[in-house]
Design an enzyme around this catalytic site. Structure first.
Site, PDB file in Angstrom:
ATOM      1  N   ILE A  61       0.878  -1.161   0.000  1.00 21.63           N
ATOM      2  CA  ILE A  61       0.000   0.000   0.000  1.00 21.63           C
ATOM      3  C   ILE A  61       0.919   1.216   0.000  1.00 21.63           C
ATOM      4  CG2 ILE A  61      -0.193  -0.073   2.534  1.00 21.63           C
ATOM      5  CD1 ILE A  61      -2.960   1.156   2.294  1.00 21.63           C
ATOM      6  N   SER A  62       0.663   2.159  -0.905  1.00 22.30           N
ATOM      7  CA  SER A  62       1.600   3.267  -1.108  1.00 22.30           C
ATOM      8  C   SER A  62       1.684   4.197   0.095  1.00 22.30           C
ATOM      9  CB  SER A  62       1.197   4.076  -2.343  1.00 22.30           C
ATOM     10  OG  SER A  62       1.310   3.317  -3.513  1.00 22.30           O
ATOM     11  N   GLN A  63       2.816   4.866   0.213  1.00 24.28           N
ATOM     12  CA  GLN A  63       3.032   5.901   1.225  1.00 24.28           C
ATOM     13  C   GLN A  63       1.920   6.952   1.109  1.00 24.28           C
ATOM     14  OE1 GLN A  63       6.209   8.471   0.149  1.00 24.28           O
ATOM     15  NE2 GLN A  63       6.702   9.072   2.252  1.00 24.28           N
TER      16      GLN A  63
END
Length: 217
Positions: A61-63
């Protein structure tokens, strides 16, 4: 026990606003969508940290800052039809659902797609259409799109995705090698003309598929 609502507000204040994100709609979406719903329960306490997190299947899950930045680069007003390639956890799709009218999202890994659909449904995001397949193909049967967001690193800009953009539409995609990319925004003009703007350096998982990297690379 960590208060997740407070953690989410601090995430937005310290990671999003403090780094220069000014789009009020993006900020409000980041404040609203509970990121912890999109990670495993055991990782809830880390959900609002300033980092990407593993979600299984060698994906992340992206920053939060990157989610906010990429969402803002699309310049959405709430009326758009948006395509996301690489559903992953479903978090980015939820943010887009707050910012656009309709969201179409494609995930190649079935277990991730099913978990994402469950999380999105639990939050009532009925304007998100999800299918399992090769995201690098786009979603030609639903084109044209006002915006396309690619959430994995590509070796180059797939031209057929530009073909799936409406005139005036924007494509945001990380482009580079397998370890480092540059965030790129393509805007489609009249008569198929395109303009390109390069933004910051970034690191995403590989975009795997017919028009991306092979799974063995």
């Amino acid at each position: 026990m960590i208060n997740l609502d407070i953690a989410r507000r601090r995430m937005v204040e310290n990671q999003i606003v403090a780094r220069g994100i000014k789009d009020r709609r993006v900020i409000d979406a980041m404040l609203k969508v509970p990121r912890h719903i999109f990670v495993e329960e055991a990782m809830s306490a880390q959900a609002y940290s300033d980092s990407s997190l593993p979600i299984g299947e060698k994906q992340t899950i992206s920053q939060p800052y990157m989610v906010a930045l990429m969402s803002g680069m699309l310049q959405l007003t709430g009326k758009e039809k948006v395509l996301e390639l690489g559903t992953g956890s479903g978090y980015q799709a939820a943010i887009l659902a707050e910012l656009a009218d309709r969201v179409y999202t494609v995930e190649r890994i079935r277990p991730l797609a099913l978990r994402a659909r469950k999380a999105l449904d639990s939050l009532g995001y009925l304007n998100v259409n999800l299918k399992i397949g090769d995201g690098t193909d786009g979603w030609a049967s639903e084109a044209p799109f006002d915006a396309i967001l690619v959430t994995a690193g590509a070796p180059d800009v797939p031209m057929h995705l530009i073909d799936q953009l409406a005139v005036g539409g924007k494509l945001v995609i990380p482009v580079g090698n397998q370890s480092e990319q540059t965030l790129v925004r393509i805007t489609k003009g009249e008569n198929g003309a395109v303009s390109r703007e390069d933004s910051i350096g970034c690191r995403f998982v590989k975009l795997i598929g017919r028009y991306g990297w092979s799974g063995e690379d």
